[in-house]
Design an enzyme around this catalytic site. Structure first.
Site, PDB file in Angstrom:
ATOM      1  N   CYS A 147       1.238   1.047 -19.535  1.00  0.00           N
ATOM      2  CA  CYS A 147       1.167   1.420 -20.949  1.00  0.00           C
ATOM      3  C   CYS A 147      -0.142   0.959 -21.584  1.00  0.00           C
ATOM      4  CB  CYS A 147       2.279   0.768 -21.754  1.00  0.00           C
ATOM      5  SG  CYS A 147       3.921   1.116 -21.151  1.00  0.00           S
ATOM      6  N   GLY A 168      -1.511   5.590 -19.538  1.00  0.00           N
ATOM      7  CA  GLY A 168      -0.199   6.218 -19.527  1.00  0.00           C
ATOM      8  C   GLY A 168      -0.311   7.640 -20.009  1.00  0.00           C
ATOM      9  N   ASN A 195       3.445  -3.289 -23.729  1.00  0.00           N
ATOM     10  CA  ASN A 195       2.826  -3.091 -22.426  1.00  0.00           C
ATOM     11  C   ASN A 195       3.238  -4.264 -21.544  1.00  0.00           C
ATOM     12  OD1 ASN A 195      -0.541  -3.452 -21.109  1.00  0.00           O
ATOM     13  ND2 ASN A 195       1.197  -2.406 -20.219  1.00  0.00           N
ATOM     14  N   GLY A 196       3.835  -3.939 -20.398  1.00  0.00           N
ATOM     15  CA  GLY A 196       4.278  -5.000 -19.491  1.00  0.00           C
ATOM     16  C   GLY A 196       5.724  -4.780 -19.112  1.00  0.00           C
ATOM     17  N   TYR A 254      -8.492  -1.449 -10.691  1.00  0.00           N
ATOM     18  CA  TYR A 254      -8.177  -0.036 -10.902  1.00  0.00           C
ATOM     19  C   TYR A 254      -7.843   0.325 -12.343  1.00  0.00           C
ATOM     20  CZ  TYR A 254      -5.377   4.241 -10.912  1.00  0.00           C
ATOM     21  OH  TYR A 254      -4.880   5.481 -11.199  1.00  0.00           O
TER      22      TYR A 254
HETATM   23  P1  AMP Z   1      -1.889   6.187  -2.029  1.00  0.00           P
HETATM   24  O1  AMP Z   1      -2.016   7.612  -1.630  1.00  0.00           O
HETATM   25  O2  AMP Z   1      -0.439   5.882  -2.423  1.00  0.00           O
HETATM   26  O3  AMP Z   1      -2.417   5.232  -1.037  1.00  0.00           O
HETATM   27  O4  AMP Z   1      -2.702   6.001  -3.387  1.00  0.00           O
HETATM   28  C1  AMP Z   1      -3.972   5.469  -3.409  1.00  0.00           C
HETATM   29  C2  AMP Z   1      -4.714   6.006  -4.603  1.00  0.00           C
HETATM   30  O5  AMP Z   1      -3.975   5.738  -5.775  1.00  0.00           O
HETATM   31  C3  AMP Z   1      -6.080   5.374  -4.771  1.00  0.00           C
HETATM   32  O6  AMP Z   1      -7.014   6.427  -4.884  1.00  0.00           O
HETATM   33  C4  AMP Z   1      -5.990   4.570  -6.060  1.00  0.00           C
HETATM   34  O7  AMP Z   1      -7.147   4.772  -6.840  1.00  0.00           O
HETATM   35  C5  AMP Z   1      -4.789   5.136  -6.768  1.00  0.00           C
HETATM   36  N1  AMP Z   1      -3.956   4.121  -7.412  1.00  0.00           N
HETATM   37  C6  AMP Z   1      -3.838   2.818  -7.144  1.00  0.00           C
HETATM   38  N2  AMP Z   1      -2.947   2.214  -7.958  1.00  0.00           N
HETATM   39  C7  AMP Z   1      -2.467   3.188  -8.770  1.00  0.00           C
HETATM   40  C8  AMP Z   1      -1.514   3.205  -9.843  1.00  0.00           C
HETATM   41  N3  AMP Z   1      -0.890   2.104 -10.225  1.00  0.00           N
HETATM   42  N4  AMP Z   1      -1.280   4.397 -10.444  1.00  0.00           N
HETATM   43  C9  AMP Z   1      -1.908   5.521 -10.056  1.00  0.00           C
HETATM   44  N5  AMP Z   1      -2.811   5.566  -9.055  1.00  0.00           N
HETATM   45  C10 AMP Z   1      -3.098   4.412  -8.422  1.00  0.00           C
END
Ligand code: AMP
Length: 478
Positions: free
Chosen positions: A15, A41, A115-116, A259
């Site tokens: 969030c 979000g 948020n949290g 990220y």
């Molecule tokens: P995956 O395919 O599940 O390994 O997703 C990895 C990708 O998801 C990477 O390109 C990250 O930049 C992105 N990512 C990492 N954490 C999140 C998150 N909490 N929400 C959305 N995307 C994420």
């Protein structure tokens, strides 16, 4: 930053929050701030304003730009407003979970944006239900409203403090009543929350937001972070700060740096962009490789890839181009043409990649599906070698404090070692930033951070989820 996560079967939320106090265009500024915080979000958003007599709300599903139009912003009259962006689990109940939540109780109206994630929300909810509370949503946040409504203290700030004292877990909160705004950050400091000011002649506007990028858009001057455990009250008398809770070990989310935050934000006193570049430089020192070019997985991989390329003295290229217009409304192709897959969001440029030895930098691997698809795509564009470099340590634990990660069994690094992951994603080599290297790059000690997703060490353990919670659901919005 590909959104290939299967978002079902989750209860963790991501969030963004914002609060504006003392400005004739409060709702408009809240709207702009939410726009800047859209990355935190994308499923729902809302603004609640106060005209001094009553709270006015508009909430909806989708992106900020789709939810609000000029008419609604005009209707949200008053000189104070709070706003919230939320990612939530999909489903029919989403609208009633959309924040800010608004309640009426003995002392008037109260709105809250959170948020949290709280680790004892279910426990508190069950207790409150046994005492007769009827819940309207399924979000943790509603528990906070019930606790405040039931608090005995005579003043707003004391009622809020009495309620917060019962919470365990992560919260950065903004509250609004008819004539006051309150912001609070949990004693561990899990999620960020910053305070700023807009000075226009004699008029002073206080603003709070999850990230400083919101301040840049609305012309606010960044003043400071809310301290962990700090509660700030804004009224016509000015701003008052309270520190009512015992100190807890500082546990700021390190994944915000990796990220989650926008690169143009200043987080925990440092530029997120510069920190990400430093992660990339450290990664190049730890995991060098003979290569021709360095490419990022856009957008999240761009700053660390730049850092890697600088340190390794290799050309930085955009070998993957992202389509920025892929929204959540995108219609999935039918099975017969599903193999388009990741190409909808990213396209590999064969002219850049053909015949090259390539370092591909991304910020994290969660399930591994994104990396696998990307590598397949780069390989079919003619790359000779593909060396995957990840600017964070392996993600081994789910987040209980407000970052949306899948369950442990779906986290590839929780179940497989680096060599098995390399084989799965079909890279020629794979390296992650080390845990020690993360803090070398940050030039700070691990002590002030929560890095449970990388270490499996949780500052506040997740309690047992009690069974048998009966919820009474009905729509909040008209
Ligand atoms: P995956 O395919 O599940 O390994 O997703 C990895 C990708 O998801 C990477 O390109 C990250 O930049 C992105 N990512 C990492 N954490 C999140 C998150 N909490 N929400 C959305 N995307 C994420």
């Amino acid at each position: 930053m590909l959104d290939t996560h299967d978002r079902s079967d989750r209860f963790h939320e991501e969030c963004g929050v914002v609060g504006i106090y003392g400005h004739p265009d409060a709702a408009n500024l809240a709207y702009l701030s939410l726009y800047a915080l859209q990355h935190r979000g994308q499923e729902s958003a809302g603004i609640v304003s106060s005209n001094g007599q009553a709270l006015l709300a508009h909430r909806g599903l989708g992106l900020v730009a789709d939810i609000f139009d000029e008419r609604q912003i005009r209707r949200l009259e008053g000189t104070s407003a709070i706003g919230h962006n939320r990612y939530s689990t999909a489903g029919s109940t989403v609208l009633r979970n959309t924040q800010p939540l608004v309640a009426r109780y003995t002392y008037g109206s109260l709105a809250v944006g959170h948020n949290g994630n709280l680790v004892n929300a279910d426990e508190l909810r069950l207790r409150l239900e046994h005492q007769g509370s009827i819940f309207q949503s399924t979000v943790d946040t509603e528990v906070i409203l019930h606790l405040i409504a039931g608090a005995q203290a005579p003043t707003l700030i004391d009622r809020i403090i009495e309620a917060l004292a019962q919470l365990r877990g992560a919260y950065s909160l903004v509250f609004l009543t008819e004539n006051a705004m309150v912001a609070a950050r949990d004693p561990y400091g899990f999620r960020p929350l910053v305070v700023g000011r807009i000075q226009d002649g004699d008029r002073q506007t206080t603003v709070v937001a999850s990230e400083t990028c919101a301040f840049d858009l609305i012309g606010a001057r960044y003043e400071r972070e809310l301290e962990p455990g700090e509660v700030v009250l804004c009224t016509s008398q000015g701003l008052q700060s309270y520190k009512p809770f015992p100190r807890e070990p500082l546990s700021r989310c390190v994944f915000e740096y990796i990220y989650f935050s926008r690169p143009d934000s200043k987080l925990y006193g440092k530029s997120v962009y510069q920190v990400r570049q430093a992660f990339g430089r450290q990664l190049a020192r730890e995991a060098p490789v003979e290569a021709d070019i360095v490419i990022p997985v856009p957008d999240s991989g761009v700053p660390p890839a730049l850092g890697y390329a600088q340190q390794a003295d290799l050309p930085f290229e955009m070998g993957l181009i992202r389509n920025h217009y892929v929204g959540r409304t995108f219609i999935e192709p039918r099975d017969a043409i599903r193999h388009f897959g990741v190409k909808i969001k990213l396209n590999a440029q064969a002219d850049v990649l053909r015949g090259k030895r390539i370092v591909v930098v991304d910020d994290s691997i969660v399930r591994g599906t994104t990396s696998r698809k990307i590598i397949t795509m780069i390989r079919s564009a003619g790359a000779r070698e593909i060396h995957m470099r990840i600017s964070s340590p392996p993600t081994v634990g789910p987040c209980y404090y407000g970052v949306d990660t899948p369950k442990r069994r779906e986290l590839i690094a929780a179940n497989q070692d680096v060599e098995a992951i390399r084989r799965y994603i079909t890279a020629d080599s794979l390296s992650y930033l080390s845990q020690a290297g993360l803090y070398v790059a940050l030039q700070q000690s691990q002590a002030g951070f929560c890095d449970a997703c990388f270490t499996d060490r949780y500052p506040v353990p997740l309690g047992e989820r009690p069974k048998g919670s009966q919820l009474a659901l009905f729509e909040l919005d008209r």
